[in-house]
Enzyme design. Structure first.
Site, short mmCIF file in Angstrom:
data_model
loop_
_atom_site.label_atom_id
_atom_site.label_comp_id
_atom_site.label_asym_id
_atom_site.label_seq_id
_atom_site.Cartn_x
_atom_site.Cartn_y
_atom_site.Cartn_z
CD GLN A 121 73.89 26.24 26.65
OE1 GLN A 121 72.73 26.28 26.27
NE2 GLN A 121 74.22 25.99 27.90
CB CYS A 151 69.04 20.79 27.32
SG CYS A 151 67.36 20.97 26.74
N GLY A 252 70.65 27.78 40.03
CA GLY A 252 69.46 27.08 40.49
C GLY A 252 68.79 27.80 41.63
N GLY A 275 68.51 32.41 35.89
CA GLY A 275 67.65 32.10 34.75
C GLY A 275 66.27 32.70 34.90
C1 LIG Z 1 62.51 28.58 29.25
C2 LIG Z 1 63.84 28.01 29.63
C3 LIG Z 1 64.74 27.68 28.64
C4 LIG Z 1 66.00 27.16 28.98
N1 LIG Z 1 66.90 26.93 27.99
C5 LIG Z 1 68.17 26.55 28.32
C6 LIG Z 1 69.19 26.47 27.32
O1 LIG Z 1 68.99 26.76 26.14
N2 LIG Z 1 70.42 26.05 27.74
C7 LIG Z 1 70.71 25.74 29.05
O2 LIG Z 1 71.85 25.38 29.37
N3 LIG Z 1 69.76 25.84 30.01
C8 LIG Z 1 68.52 26.26 29.67
N4 LIG Z 1 67.60 26.44 30.67
C9 LIG Z 1 68.00 26.23 32.06
C10 LIG Z 1 68.50 27.53 32.68
O3 LIG Z 1 69.65 28.01 32.02
C11 LIG Z 1 68.82 27.35 34.18
O4 LIG Z 1 69.81 26.36 34.30
C12 LIG Z 1 67.61 26.89 34.99
O5 LIG Z 1 66.47 27.66 34.66
C13 LIG Z 1 67.87 26.98 36.50
O6 LIG Z 1 68.19 28.29 36.88
P1 LIG Z 1 67.09 29.27 37.60
O7 LIG Z 1 66.59 28.56 38.82
O8 LIG Z 1 67.84 30.53 37.90
O9 LIG Z 1 65.99 29.45 36.60
C14 LIG Z 1 66.34 26.94 30.34
C15 LIG Z 1 65.41 27.26 31.34
C16 LIG Z 1 64.19 27.81 31.01
C17 LIG Z 1 63.24 28.19 32.12
#
Ligand SMILES: Cc1cc2nc3c(=O)[nH]c(=O)nc-3n(C[C@H](O)[C@H](O)[C@H](O)COP(=O)(O)O)c2cc1C
Length: 425
Positions: A121, A151, A252, A275
């Site tokens: 990415q 982000c 999400g 995530g």
């Molecule tokens: C600690 C952390 C770091 C993240 N870093 C990125 C990243 O580098 N690139 C990205 O597209 N999303 C990043 N995200 C977002 C996640 O990829 C994801 O979209 C978000 O956590 C929602 O999904 P979830 O509810 O399954 O956690 C990050 C999320 C967290 C918690």
């Protein structure tokens, strides 16, 4: 004081419990521009988390189940066995990558053979630089390249990267076209709904991605202003799915196999991206695979719940992998140090700090729900180096194993703990 960007601040807001949907399951596979991803699950990119050690750890998580009698992280695990179809790197700055020397790039783009298929990415705002970085990614052997438009971090948005670009669709189009022309590997985008509720652009953006020849779109169903608050609005994933023919990856608030199936049922998405649930429950992909198989066979989805001993094996192996990776990096560093004599000691200390920082962060997530987990977290937080952390884990689980025999963990109330390692800034 500067606000830290940590996993702890991104816990779920009053998560919804999804009932088991009647029909839907996570699909067995999906295809992104000629790359088959099976099963249709994706480990979300997470800065500070999804480095090569964590990614391989997730791929090997199936070995930590009750049925396994030994752990060998070197053994070949298929994606079907691991339950995780695709892994992604943490986001990497396109500007940084384009400027870096070859040797430094290698550190940023490190992955092992058993990580395929793997997506890198990138974030940035300059079409030419992003195109050049995408070429670097392609040359490094990645199977896919992904653009981050989600982000919310201020330092990324400030230079118009990440979700900052959501306000500038013409610039996004320039980026899409430049990157598309630069590489042959599948090109995907991960984005949020829009900047805020009065500026929702996800459907428009997905159509633009399709028009520009992108091969898949992943939507984290929140706006930039939402951050991580409230519920992800899956109805927008359904809208995006209706609007395009390229595969749509829903993201999400998926925390359980039931959630994953419910997301597929509610949105029709082609794949599910996970995530925050992964560091909290590294078995999640395996559980989804078990859930899918049992539901298809019997109509009722079931999956294994990790035992005390499973958790022990899991945390110990992950921490050991982090320590082992230091040795691998040190060997690489020794080669580099021959060329750059001065850099040795500082880099070594930094690597040890990084590994211990990751252990502390992981412990903060993974030990919630473990009886006495607070004491373990405290001991880990006070430990000075990787081996000391491993010693604390050993001691804790030995005492647990003596006290209880393989029983499941009862939840304990969450405790406030600042899990922010220094390297997260
Ligand atoms: C600690 C952390 C770091 C993240 N870093 C990125 C990243 O580098 N690139 C990205 O597209 N999303 C990043 N995200 C977002 C996640 O990829 C994801 O979209 C978000 O956590 C929602 O999904 P979830 O509810 O399954 O956690 C990050 C999320 C967290 C918690």
């Amino acid at each position: 004081m500067k606000k830290r960007y940590t996993l702890e601040q991104k816990k779920w807001d009053a998560p919804v419990e999804h009932a088991m949907p009647a029909q839907a399951c996570v699909p067995a596979s999906f295809n992104v521009g000629g790359v088959t991803i099976a099963p249709a699950t994706v480990l979300a990119p997470m800065a500070g988390v999804t480095d090569t050690v964590f990614r391989r750890f997730i791929k090997n998580a199936s070995q930590f189940g009750a049925a396994s009698d030994g752990v060998n992280v070197e053994s070949e695990i298929t994606n079907q066995q691991s339950g995780c179809g695709l892994i992604m790197t943490e986001f990497t700055s396109a500007d940084g990558l384009a400027r870096m020397r070859e040797t430094k790039r290698k550190r940023y783009l490190t992955y092992y053979d058993d990580e395929h298929p793997i997506s890198a990415q990138l974030f940035g705002s300059n079409p030419e630089t992003l195109a050049e970085s995408a070429r670097i990614v392609e040359d490094a052997g990645f199977d896919l390249v992904d653009l981050n438009l989600g982000c919310p971090a201020k330092r990324v948005v400030a230079c118009n990267g990440g979700s900052g670009l959501l306000k500038d669709l013409p610039q996004i189009e320039r980026i899409f076209r430049a990157v598309r022309a630069a590489v042959k590997i599948p090109f995907t985008v991960k984005f949020r709904l829009g900047w805020n509720d009065s500026h929702i652009v996800c459907v428009q953006l997905a159509k633009l991605a399709e028009d520009c020849g992108l091969n898949a779109a992943a939507l984290h169903a929140r706006t930039r202003e939402d951050g991580y608050t409230g519920q992800a609005r899956w109805e927008y994933i359904a809208q995006v799915k209706d609007a395009v023919t390229i595969p749509v990856i829903g993201n999400g608030d998926v925390r359980t196999p039931e959630d994953a199936a419910a997301m597929v049922e509610a949105t029709g998405c082609d794949a599910v991206m996970i995530g925050r649930a992964a560091p909290a429950n590294p078995w999640i992909f395996r559980q989804i695979a078990q859930y899918t198989a049992s539901k298809e066979a019997t109509g009722i989805g079931t999956y294994e719940i990790p035992t005390d001993q499973d958790r022990y094996r899991m945390i110990r192996t992950y921490f050991q992998m982090l320590v082992d990776e230091i040795a691998v990096e040190e060997a690489a560093e020794a080669v580099r140090a021959a060329a750059i004599a001065a850099s040795g000691q500082t880099a070594r200390e930094q690597r040890h700090r990084d590994a211990v920082g990751k252990m502390k962060q992981f412990a903060a997530w993974f030990t919630h729900g473990v009886p006495g987990g607070g004491a373990l977290r405290k001991a880990i937080f006070e430990a000075k180096n990787g081996n000391a952390v491993l010693g604390e884990v050993e001691r804790f689980f030995e005492s647990r194993a003596n006290a209880t025999h393989g029983e499941h963990f009862a939840p304990e109330p969450d405790e406030e703990l600042d899990a922010a390692p220094a390297w997260m800034g």
